[in-house]
Design a protein around this motif. Sequence first.
Motif, PDB file in Angstrom:
ATOM      1  N   UNK A 181     -24.692 -10.509  18.218  1.00 47.15           N
ATOM      2  CA  UNK A 181     -23.466 -11.087  18.754  1.00 47.15           C
ATOM      3  C   UNK A 181     -23.461 -11.003  20.276  1.00 47.15           C
ATOM      4  N   UNK A 182     -23.857  -9.852  20.832  1.00 50.15           N
ATOM      5  CA  UNK A 182     -23.912  -9.685  22.286  1.00 50.15           C
ATOM      6  C   UNK A 182     -24.874 -10.686  22.906  1.00 50.15           C
ATOM      7  N   UNK A 183     -26.026 -10.864  22.284  1.00 46.55           N
ATOM      8  CA  UNK A 183     -27.012 -11.809  22.808  1.00 46.55           C
ATOM      9  C   UNK A 183     -26.494 -13.248  22.752  1.00 46.55           C
ATOM     10  N   UNK A 184     -25.795 -13.596  21.680  1.00 51.52           N
ATOM     11  CA  UNK A 184     -25.232 -14.945  21.570  1.00 51.52           C
ATOM     12  C   UNK A 184     -24.176 -15.182  22.644  1.00 51.52           C
ATOM     13  N   UNK A 185     -23.331 -14.193  22.886  1.00 51.30           N
ATOM     14  CA  UNK A 185     -22.299 -14.330  23.916  1.00 51.30           C
ATOM     15  C   UNK A 185     -22.944 -14.463  25.289  1.00 51.30           C
ATOM     16  N   UNK A 186     -23.965 -13.653  25.575  1.00 55.84           N
ATOM     17  CA  UNK A 186     -24.645 -13.725  26.866  1.00 55.84           C
ATOM     18  C   UNK A 186     -25.319 -15.087  27.049  1.00 55.84           C
ATOM     19  N   UNK A 187     -25.932 -15.593  25.986  1.00 55.12           N
ATOM     20  CA  UNK A 187     -26.585 -16.901  26.074  1.00 55.12           C
ATOM     21  C   UNK A 187     -25.557 -18.000  26.295  1.00 55.12           C
ATOM     22  N   UNK A 188     -24.425 -17.914  25.616  1.00 51.75           N
ATOM     23  CA  UNK A 188     -23.362 -18.897  25.807  1.00 51.75           C
ATOM     24  C   UNK A 188     -22.818 -18.866  27.221  1.00 51.75           C
TER      25      UNK A 188
END
Length: 85
Positions: free
Chosen positions: A47-54
């Motif tokens: 989830x953290x990685x998805x938010x950072x990528x977004x």
Amino acid sequence: MNRALWFVAGAGAGVYGVVRARRAAEVFTAEGAQDRMNALFLGARLFRDEVAQGAADRETELRERFGVLPHERPTTPELESRGQH
């Protein structure tokens, strides 16, 4: 035929019950708890990685829209006169 049908239904329900009981018992073991914690941490990391990528994608879109180059800091005449950028 009727007895065979009920026998198959009963056997299927028994197998289903045994599998569910085994999974429920696994939750309460140390290894089961550790697996659940690892899954929780993995989910949080994804989830953290998805938010950072977004956020990075959105920043790129905004930089393109406003014509700002990456890592370029906007300057003002006040900062330039002081020698600060």
